[in-house]
Scaffold this active site. Structure first.
Site, mmCIF file in Angstrom:
data_model
loop_
_atom_site.group_PDB
_atom_site.id
_atom_site.type_symbol
_atom_site.label_atom_id
_atom_site.label_comp_id
_atom_site.label_asym_id
_atom_site.label_seq_id
_atom_site.Cartn_x
_atom_site.Cartn_y
_atom_site.Cartn_z
ATOM 1 N N THR A 1 0.875 -1.179 0.000
ATOM 2 C CA THR A 1 0.000 0.000 0.000
ATOM 3 C C THR A 1 0.903 1.217 0.000
ATOM 4 O OG1 THR A 1 -0.022 0.014 2.405
ATOM 5 C CG2 THR A 1 -1.767 -1.196 1.303
ATOM 6 N N GLU B 1 -5.875 -3.899 -0.700
ATOM 7 C CA GLU B 1 -6.222 -5.018 0.184
ATOM 8 C C GLU B 1 -7.360 -5.864 -0.381
ATOM 9 O OE1 GLU B 1 -5.555 -1.957 1.102
ATOM 10 O OE2 GLU B 1 -4.447 -1.871 2.993
ATOM 11 N N LYS C 1 -15.688 14.808 12.760
ATOM 12 C CA LYS C 1 -16.686 14.367 13.721
ATOM 13 C C LYS C 1 -17.069 15.535 14.619
ATOM 14 C CE LYS C 1 -15.231 9.614 13.283
ATOM 15 N NZ LYS C 1 -14.679 8.386 13.850
ATOM 16 N N TRP D 1 -21.254 13.352 11.634
ATOM 17 C CA TRP D 1 -20.093 13.260 10.752
ATOM 18 C C TRP D 1 -20.266 14.208 9.574
ATOM 19 C CZ3 TRP D 1 -18.189 7.505 10.007
ATOM 20 C CH2 TRP D 1 -17.916 6.942 11.283
#
Lengths: 541, 541
Positions: free
Chosen positions: A185, A330, A438, A443
């Site tokens: 990654t 992934e 947040k 959110w």
């Protein structure tokens, strides 16, 4: 337990190239090379050379499960290595050359690469890292013999390896769970992490990726993968191409609008795949030169969200259907693709576009859900957004050499994305988990805030990050790069938000900067910005 | 050996219906029922009822790997059983109701079926066999409670089982090699043989079958499977439908031209699949009534070769693309599909038709070859024909309860078909191995001989079998049924062959008969004819 009585045939990457040779032996692989020319070969040639390279790897002492790395553009030699390395039981480790040489050296050492094959574009990287990469026994330059560059590093010519070895080679059979390939990654935080695919995960992903509800690839296609083969295996396209026997057209290093358009037209390409920034370059070039596509009928867009205007332009002006897709390293990488359902066939063009803006439905094999702060499932109403979790046979279970760490939550992989899912199962990314703001239990999507900012004519780039707030915990702070010679004030920009998002979501402050740091894959490095602004005090705080 | 680090997710049939419910919950399953009406439900309903039925099977004492049989038309209850039985770990045994009741009883006893679910159309069969089928503990009539027929056999109502059980059921996880379903070959010689599929083989077959180069199925389709669910799982379509979330339209018992055409139109069917004889009935009805298709865009034809005239009629007059496919019970069943390649896109319509007449290319996962008498590989030149052998993860390894017999040749399954393969990998069946006439070392295709015969206007049906010959070992003998009131002599018929095939292939003799025996799937029983003519003396011998 009664077992079925069908053949025990392990899934193997070598089966892909054997199939392509046997059933599509004369289908073409066309490559723009670093040598400067257009190279043509067939699956039959590619399979023969892959067998020669498999023998060569043996002579270089590469054992089962040892890693062979590449630093290379999209081209036939790179594709040969996909099959030669994995097919012979070794692990293909594709490295992103856009990373800093120090990071590349770190990755090579972590992977313990035994051989590294590279396009000579990247010779400076090799020369920078060779002394620090003790595991690498052979540095292979992927170029014709007569173009071998002088170097302080001892180089082996790829074509010498091919020519010195017989094409008599039987692909070995092994457990389908054998590791086949390794991608790291990009690691915007901390060190890169290795994702280790298996033959099984790769083959299942390949079947799923080619489905009509995914990339919809067939023997009738001519595929031009713009997405690099060092970026999660070009989203699996080299495997899909071999499975289907499609013609493949590799653009090499030339990803500018003109080079791409020339290749699309000359090679009668039907489908392509890449990130929005590449398409922006292509479309700008085509607009300026009043060009069209003769054979392209669709393109896959992923990596980051496709801007609505681009989607519309491709479809309405150029007749190219856009397939919005989402995935991650992934996930091998494909998770969702935005194909329509039977119920959508009667929608108006505008209604269809509204569906297509989303990242799409899961490909069969992948399971997904969204959860709130408490880990509980959120409704699929297209409005609630939460952490996106996935699972399935081509989803990561552990990171390479981190087998003592469980990255899963109750068996689900947390993608780090925040999204909605609508009642028809269409997922839309609203933010990265670490970027979401947040604010007092609610959110706020940083991406929504950024999209409004860049819709202002004076804004070149915008990043929204959270700033500490005594009452609301976090509040949005907007960091903006103005376009050259353009003027816009904080007040004008905040006024621009009115009516576009809820009032409580409007940023508390705007900061103008000269530049925003970008990572190796072109994404904004918001963690750097957060670091930079960690002591920033909001005017309202 | 380094294993990949992706999730260990076993392939499971239950994943198909979970996916269909979760992502296509409101997509429709439409069924013409034995009750006489059109029934509508959704994947969500079907999944709920499948869970109820899974609980019901538990209450009936069905254990993991025990067999649950069906004798049923294509309909939603049959599809529920596909998922309830296999999903819960038992084995779904679909029985062909066209077999003789004695054969059905033999199969039920061989399979040791514990439960048998049937459409009441087949009640006479149940009443004929019940006393002879001691393993069956429960006979389930698949019909509404108020339509339960009186019977001397103690029957359980399917809907009672559903209603008596909760829909709370967690599909169990198990080894993907667990047996999932069982089909018996129709067995033109000897007793039927059981083919035992696994969850793994079924899921891999489903991925492969849905590919653009195979059946090309997507969420945009409305699929009407004419091929029965008791005939190799309707070629896998119930699984493919659930994987893709396509709308499904089940024709029940009404397979006449009018009933089918009405359903195609009313339910906006996009794709169908069946054997040539069914299509013949449909086309005859449509021709007579000057009808068209509004939404059908393609159909899959397999089971036996599609007559060229039918292929042309479908495509040229009705705008329905024909996908010629080939497979067998021992192959789950799909082996090849006749989709075109990129190189064919510029062919003329006539040239394309010439490709489409063949049975097609292998679906990725299946490997095939043709061999001669000595077992050696024959060339892929489109001319040489020999025994067709196959292998792959959804190809049979052993027959059920015949684990001590190896039906393979060096790991390849001999299909019993004789075929050519052309340089592009397109396979064309020329005959059955046991039907081919071996004349002095040369092979003569009985099918070629029959095709010429039925092209004569006076011939209703023709079978070509071998007759013993002292010099040539075998020579072709033609057995002919004339059309009602039509006249043709042996001499006229043999003259009809001139210029159509090589002279040495022309039959040595013609025998006229009143009828030719047909098997349960409509194929001519040539072994019966061979038995009947075993002492026949050719005039030339």
């Amino acid at each position: 337990m009664l077992k079925g009585l069908m053949m025990d045939t392990p899934l193997a990457i070598s089966a892909l190239i054997k199939h392509a040779d046997r059933h599509h032996g004369d289908a073409q692989i066309v490559s723009r090379r670093v040598e400067g020319d257009i190279h043509r070969c067939t699956y039959r040639d590619l399979h023969r050379r892959a067998r020669q390279m498999a023998n060569a790897l043996g002579t270089l002492g590469v054992q089962t499960s040892e890693r062979v790395a590449t630093l290379a553009w999209n081209g036939y030699r790179h594709m040969e290595l996909y099959f030669a390395v994995s097919g012979s039981g070794a692990v293909l480790h594709t490295i992103n050359p856009r990373l800093h040489p120090e990071q590349i050296a770190w990755i090579v050492n972590h992977a313990e690469d035994k051989v590294l094959c590279f396009d000579i574009t990247f010779l400076p990287i090799i020369e920078a890292i060779a002394a620090h990469c003790g595991t690498v026994k052979t540095w292979v330059a992927m170029i014709d013999k007569d173009r071998m560059p002088p170097s302080k590093v001892s180089l082996t010519c790829y074509e010498d390896l091919i020519n010195a070895n017989s094409d008599r080679y039987e692909w070995p059979e092994f457990d389908e769970n054998l590791a086949s390939s390794l991608c790291y990654t990009s690691g915007t935080t901390g060190n890169p992490k290795g994702v280790l695919y298996s033959h099984r995960s790769t083959l299942l992903h390949t079947y799923a990726a080619a489905l009509p509800d995914a990339l919809n690839m067939s023997a009738r296609d001519a595929i031009l993968p713009v997405v690099p083969m060092f970026h999660v295996n070009a989203w699996g396209l080299p495997y899909v191409a071999a499975m289907t026997g499609a013609k493949v057209v590799f653009p090499g290093a030339a990803l500018d609008g003109k080079s791409l358009h020339d290749l699309f037209e000359a090679e009668r390409v039907t489908v392509s795949a890449g990130v929005p920034t590449v398409w922006q370059g292509l479309l700008t070039y085509m607009e300026a030169n009043h060009l069209k596509f003769s054979t392209m009928n669709r393109t896959v867009i992923g990596g980051s969200a496709c801007p609505p205007a681009m989607l519309r332009l491709f479809q309405e002006k150029y007749g190219v259907n856009v397939l919005h897709a989402w995935g991650m390293t992934e996930m091998s990488p494909l998770g969702t693709a935005c194909t329509l359902k039977n119920k959508h066939l009667d929608l108006s063009p505008e209604q269809r576009l509204a569906v297509q803006y989303k990242q799409g439905r899961v490909i069969f094999g992948v399971d997904m859900k969204i959860v709130g702060d408490d880990g509980g499932d959120l409704p699929w109403d297209g409005k609630a957004f939460g952490d996106l979790l996935v699972r399935g046979p081509w989803v990561l279970r552990k990171y390479f050499k981190e087998e003592n760490v469980d990255p899963l939550r109750d068996g689900w992989f947390p993608t780090g994305d925040v999204s909605t899912i609508d009642p028809d199962g269409y997922m839309q990314i609203t933010d990265r988990s670490k970027d979401v703001i947040k604010s007092g239990g609610e959110w706020i999507s940083s991406i929504d805030i950024e999209n409004v900012a860049v819709s202002h004519p004076a804004v070149a780039m915008a990043a929204c990050i959270s700033a500490r707030h005594p009452k609301w915990d976090e509040r949005p702070l907007l960091v903006v790069v103005r376009k050259p010679n353009a003027q816009v004030t904080k007040e004008e920009l905040l006024k621009h938000y009115e009516g576009k998002i809820a009032k409580w979501q409007i940023p508390d402050d705007v900061v103008f900067v000269d530049s925003i740091p970008l990572g190796a894959t072109g994404k904004m490095l918001k963690n750097r910005l957060r670091e930079q602004f960690k002591d920033y005090r909001l005017p309202s705080a």
